[in-house]
Design an enzyme around this catalytic site. Structure first.
Site, short mmCIF file in Angstrom:
data_model
loop_
_atom_site.label_atom_id
_atom_site.label_comp_id
_atom_site.label_asym_id
_atom_site.label_seq_id
_atom_site.Cartn_x
_atom_site.Cartn_y
_atom_site.Cartn_z
N TRP A 90 9.84 -0.18 -9.81
CA TRP A 90 9.53 -0.09 -11.23
C TRP A 90 10.74 -0.42 -12.10
O TRP A 90 11.85 0.04 -11.87
CB TRP A 90 9.08 1.32 -11.60
N ASN A 205 1.72 -2.90 -13.18
CA ASN A 205 1.31 -2.36 -11.89
C ASN A 205 -0.17 -2.05 -11.90
O ASN A 205 -0.65 -1.22 -12.68
CB ASN A 205 2.09 -1.08 -11.59
N GLU A 206 -0.92 -2.75 -11.05
CA GLU A 206 -2.36 -2.56 -10.88
C GLU A 206 -3.10 -2.64 -12.21
O GLU A 206 -3.81 -1.72 -12.64
CB GLU A 206 -2.65 -1.25 -10.15
N TYR A 269 -6.31 -0.68 0.00
CA TYR A 269 -6.40 0.75 0.30
C TYR A 269 -7.85 1.15 0.63
O TYR A 269 -8.50 1.86 -0.14
CB TYR A 269 -5.91 1.59 -0.89
N GLU A 309 0.82 -4.50 -1.99
CA GLU A 309 0.71 -3.09 -1.60
C GLU A 309 -0.36 -2.97 -0.53
O GLU A 309 -1.45 -3.53 -0.67
CB GLU A 309 0.30 -2.19 -2.77
N TRP A 352 3.22 0.24 1.41
CA TRP A 352 3.44 1.41 0.56
C TRP A 352 3.56 2.61 1.48
O TRP A 352 2.61 2.95 2.18
CB TRP A 352 2.26 1.61 -0.40
#
Length: 394
Positions: A90, A205-206, A269, A309, A352
């Site tokens: 980040w 991010n996302e 995920y 990720e 991740w």
């Protein structure tokens, strides 16, 4: 038709307001130290570059305290020992207890010094960085904080998704980008925009916009600099069948076809996205997810794709959890290696996530302790070796 859909169909949001915000006069695009893009491949020193790496979102935060910087150095070292050459982290922390940005344009120098140290250490260990510029979620402030800042300035806003359309919010965000790009590193003396240690900037991010499932709101216009959007890989309405039974307002194909976006990104995920499903069902989904995105990046988008990720939680699982995680990692790595071997679009992956010793409070079930000589750590090192052999052959 919902009113929001009608309004958003009139104007596609330009996330970076002006072409050229990432383009800096005097950039030397022939400098071999910078990662470049050619077709569906990333290049470094004129050869295909394959990125086997990791996420470590906490690097700047930990490095902001000089007494904790050894954890940052330790993470880079143990990762390099396993052949990992890229890290994603980040470059944001908006308001809250440990901010980088107290308020629009007002910065915490201690936190910025932490980011300086992270970039300096990455350079020392031969690690490229992907720096994310704002969060989709409330953690570390995110787009919600930008909207709140605008509301305190008298803006009448009603949704976090106003981040994508409100002129004042966009100005706040644009100014943050400029502040980061023009920062001079106190450890190296190099301005961030000129530092080849930074491989790419990530817009968010996302990135998600739930109020518009078409994906149009997050269309992005940008200058000529290595850039990626921060997408998870969810498709728009035209290929909704490939999604895990929900939409997030992005379109993997359309959003990555913007000429200024240099490479596509995907997150994976299945254990989160398919709650209550069996391991077999999650495995089948993962195989399709990997194959669809590699094929679409290769044939339709015609750009590299980085699996930025991926992971599987071992928390609250049986004694077989490590085996399940190893199988998951192996599927991801095998797909990338197969594509890379044939000169395809898959350019690498970042698991991740990596933690340093003494960071138990950061554990979320997805952490991979490389310093414990686990079977997963062995898989990771083997993938590094395999991708490096491809690079050497080419």
């Amino acid at each position: 038709m919902k009113l929001g859909f009608f309004l958003l169909s009139l104007v596609l949001y330009q996330m970076i307001l002006e072409p050229g915000i990432f383009k800096v006069e005097g950039d030397d695009h022939d400098d071999d130290e910078f990662v470049r893009v050619r077709g569906v491949q990333l290049l470094l020193n004129g050869k295909p570059y394959y990125a086997n790496g990791y996420n470590a979102y906490w690097l700047m935060y930990m490095a902001s305290d000089p007494s904790q910087r050894n954890k940052v150095s330790s993470a880079f070292q143990v990762a390099a020992n396993h052949g990992l050459s890229i890290a994603r982290t980040w470059a944001f922390s908006d308001a809250g207890d440990y901010p980088l940005q107290y308020s629009p344009g007002s910065y915490n120098e201690d936190m910025f010094l932490g980011l300086d140290f992270v970039i300096s250490e990455a350079r020392k260990y031969g690690t490229k960085l992907v720096l994310s510029l704002v969060n989709n979620y409330d953690d570390f402030g995110g787009k919600k904080q930008y909207v709140e800042w605008a509301k305190t300035e008298g803006q009448s806003l009603h949704s976090e998704d106003d981040f994508f359309t409100n002129p004042l919010v966009k100005e706040f965000y644009k100014n943050h980008i400029k502040s980061v790009l023009t920062r001079r590193n106190n450890f190296t003396g190099v301005v961030y925009k000129d530092d080849p240690t930074i491989m790419a900037w990530e817009l968010m991010n996302e990135i998600r916009c739930p109020s518009d499932h078409s994906g149009n709101t997050v269309q992005i216009i940008d200058g000529n600099h290595l850039l990626e959007a921060g997408l998870e890989g969810f498709y728009g309405l035209s290929k909704n069948e490939s999604n895990p039974n929900f939409q997030v307002g992005t379109d993997f194909i359309a959003n990555n076809q913007i000429p200024a976006i240099d490479f596509a990104t995907v997150h994976s995920y299945p254990d989160q996205w398919l709650p209550g499903s069996s391991n077999e069902e999650q495995t089948l989904f993962l195989v399709r997810w990997l194959n669809d995105h590699i094929q679409d990046a290769q044939i339709i988008i015609e750009k590299p794709v980085l699996f930025a990720e991926f992971g599987v939680s071992v928390r609250n699982m049986s004694s077989e959890s490590i085996t399940i995680r190893d199988e998951f990692f192996n599927l991801v790595y095998s797909s990338i290696y197969s594509s890379a071997s044939d000169g395809g679009a898959a350019t690498g992956s970042l698991f991740w996530h990596l933690l340093a010793e003494g960071m138990d409070s950061f554990k979320d079930g997805y952490e991979v302790p490389l310093d414990e000589n686990s079977s997963t750590a062995t898989l990771i090192a083997q993938e590094s070796q395999k991708l490096n052999r491809i690079r050497m052959k080419k």
